[in-house]
Design a protein around this motif. Structure first.
Motif, mmCIF file in Angstrom:
data_model
loop_
_atom_site.group_PDB
_atom_site.id
_atom_site.type_symbol
_atom_site.label_atom_id
_atom_site.label_comp_id
_atom_site.label_asym_id
_atom_site.label_seq_id
_atom_site.Cartn_x
_atom_site.Cartn_y
_atom_site.Cartn_z
ATOM 1 N N ARG A 160 1.786 -9.209 4.084
ATOM 2 C CA ARG A 160 3.189 -8.741 3.818
ATOM 3 C C ARG A 160 3.431 -8.504 2.348
ATOM 4 O O ARG A 160 4.509 -8.126 2.005
ATOM 5 C CB ARG A 160 4.232 -9.501 4.677
ATOM 6 N N HIS A 161 2.833 -9.449 1.448
ATOM 7 C CA HIS A 161 3.209 -9.330 0.072
ATOM 8 C C HIS A 161 2.322 -8.490 -0.671
ATOM 9 O O HIS A 161 2.472 -8.556 -1.939
ATOM 10 C CB HIS A 161 2.912 -10.998 -0.382
ATOM 11 N N VAL A 162 1.646 -7.505 -0.236
ATOM 12 C CA VAL A 162 0.846 -6.668 -0.965
ATOM 13 C C VAL A 162 1.994 -5.398 -1.557
ATOM 14 O O VAL A 162 2.432 -4.974 -0.517
ATOM 15 C CB VAL A 162 -0.396 -5.994 -0.083
ATOM 16 N N PRO A 163 1.806 -5.060 -2.806
ATOM 17 C CA PRO A 163 2.655 -4.069 -3.036
ATOM 18 C C PRO A 163 2.255 -2.743 -2.582
ATOM 19 O O PRO A 163 1.102 -2.503 -2.171
ATOM 20 C CB PRO A 163 2.181 -3.904 -4.661
ATOM 21 N N ALA A 164 3.578 -1.756 -2.369
ATOM 22 C CA ALA A 164 3.331 -0.798 -1.594
ATOM 23 C C ALA A 164 2.383 0.362 -2.141
ATOM 24 O O ALA A 164 1.838 1.257 -1.627
ATOM 25 C CB ALA A 164 4.729 -0.147 -1.254
ATOM 26 N N GLY A 165 2.376 -0.021 -3.530
ATOM 27 C CA GLY A 165 1.367 1.003 -4.367
ATOM 28 C C GLY A 165 -0.167 0.721 -4.234
ATOM 29 O O GLY A 165 -0.966 1.398 -4.350
ATOM 30 N N VAL A 166 -0.268 -0.504 -3.475
ATOM 31 C CA VAL A 166 -1.749 -0.629 -2.901
ATOM 32 C C VAL A 166 -2.008 -0.606 -1.639
ATOM 33 O O VAL A 166 -3.131 0.069 -1.430
ATOM 34 C CB VAL A 166 -2.123 -2.244 -3.423
#
Length: 280
Positions: A160-166
């Motif tokens: 849930r903490h992975v950036p949306a760009g990744v």
């Protein structure tokens, strides 16, 4: 509409790109890429299907070993694993395995998780991060009824903490939704509490995949090392009977794929224990 046509064109272009990239695979007799994959994906077989345009078959085969393909295709440090072990990497660039996996994962998000063995029993998985989702998938595939208990309002743990760009928005929800449609249940906003008996509601086993531990929060009287990680033996047994642990609950892993690999090994151990103890 225009948006749907553009999306379709982009999908076709990505498919052609994946087919072209897969055709670079040399189909080695002893493929280093498979040995380099922590979760044991038969990469050359998948690439062979893709290169011949048999994308549905490739998706089904990939998903058997990589149940979160659209996530691992983006987050697994493949440059340290499969792509590093690819023989082509010695001559320049390896096959772009991670991008092919992500592509296949994205187009197969509605493909249900398959069931294999007809084991019986009910298992609770506490924690829904990478290891918990892998454990839930494999135990479900082995025939168990699986209930995932998550203290947060949304499943996914550290994912849930992975950036949306990744990791694009919606991918994680689609992956967990796929598991739900396959028959795995999730109890969210639920703090697991130790009860008498230890395995309530008829559970055959309890699996702890809670991530980096906080000794004060664990409701079970488990033995821990100096850093607070749960102690397990080589079979992923904890100090309590029928309670197993994997992933970040037992060690600090460098990648989500390694945490998932420990959950896969644990699930296999649990299945062997269950079949042995339940046999006449």
């Amino acid at each position: 509409g225009h948006g749907e046509r553009k999306k379709l064109r982009m999908g076709r272009a990505a498919g052609r790109q994946a087919i072209g990239a897969s055709s670079a695979c040399l189909q080695c007799q002893e493929p280093g890429c498979t040995g380099g994959c922590p979760i044991g994906v038969g990469i050359p077989s998948v690439l062979s299907l893709v290169s011949s345009g048999r994308l549905e078959e490739a998706c089904a085969l990939l998903r058997l070993r990589s149940p979160l393909a659209s996530i691992t295709g983006r987050l697994c440090p493949s440059h340290r694993f499969c792509e590093y072990a690819c023989i082509l990497s010695r001559k320049g660039a390896s096959v772009s395995i991670h991008s092919i996996e992500a592509f296949l994962g994205d187009i197969s998000l509605k493909l249900p998780a398959r069931r294999g063995r007809a084991a019986t029993g009910k298992v609770a998985v506490v924690g829904s991060g990478p290891a918990g989702l892998m454990a839930a998938h494999d135990l479900h595939a082995d025939g168990f009824t699986v209930n995932v208990i998550e203290r947060e309002a949304l499943a996914g743990g550290c994912l849930r903490h992975v950036p949306a760009g990744v990791l694009p928005e919606g991918v994680l929800d689609s992956e967990t939704g796929r598991l739900v449609k396959s028959g795995i249940t999730f109890e969210k906003s639920c703090n697991f509490k130790a009860q008498e008996p230890l395995l309530p509601r008829g559970y055959s086993a309890l699996v702890l995949t809670t991530g980096l531990p906080d000794p004060k929060e664990c409701p079970l009287p488990l033995k821990r090392d100096a850093d607070g990680f749960i102690l397990v033996d080589q079979g992923y047994h904890t100090s309590l009977p029928r309670v197993y642990a994997a992933g970040g609950a037992i060690s600090s892993y460098g990648s989500i794929t390694e945490a998932m690999a420990s959950a896969r090994e644990m699930a296999g151990c649990l299945l062997r224990d269950h079949l042995f103890t339940s046999s006449p």
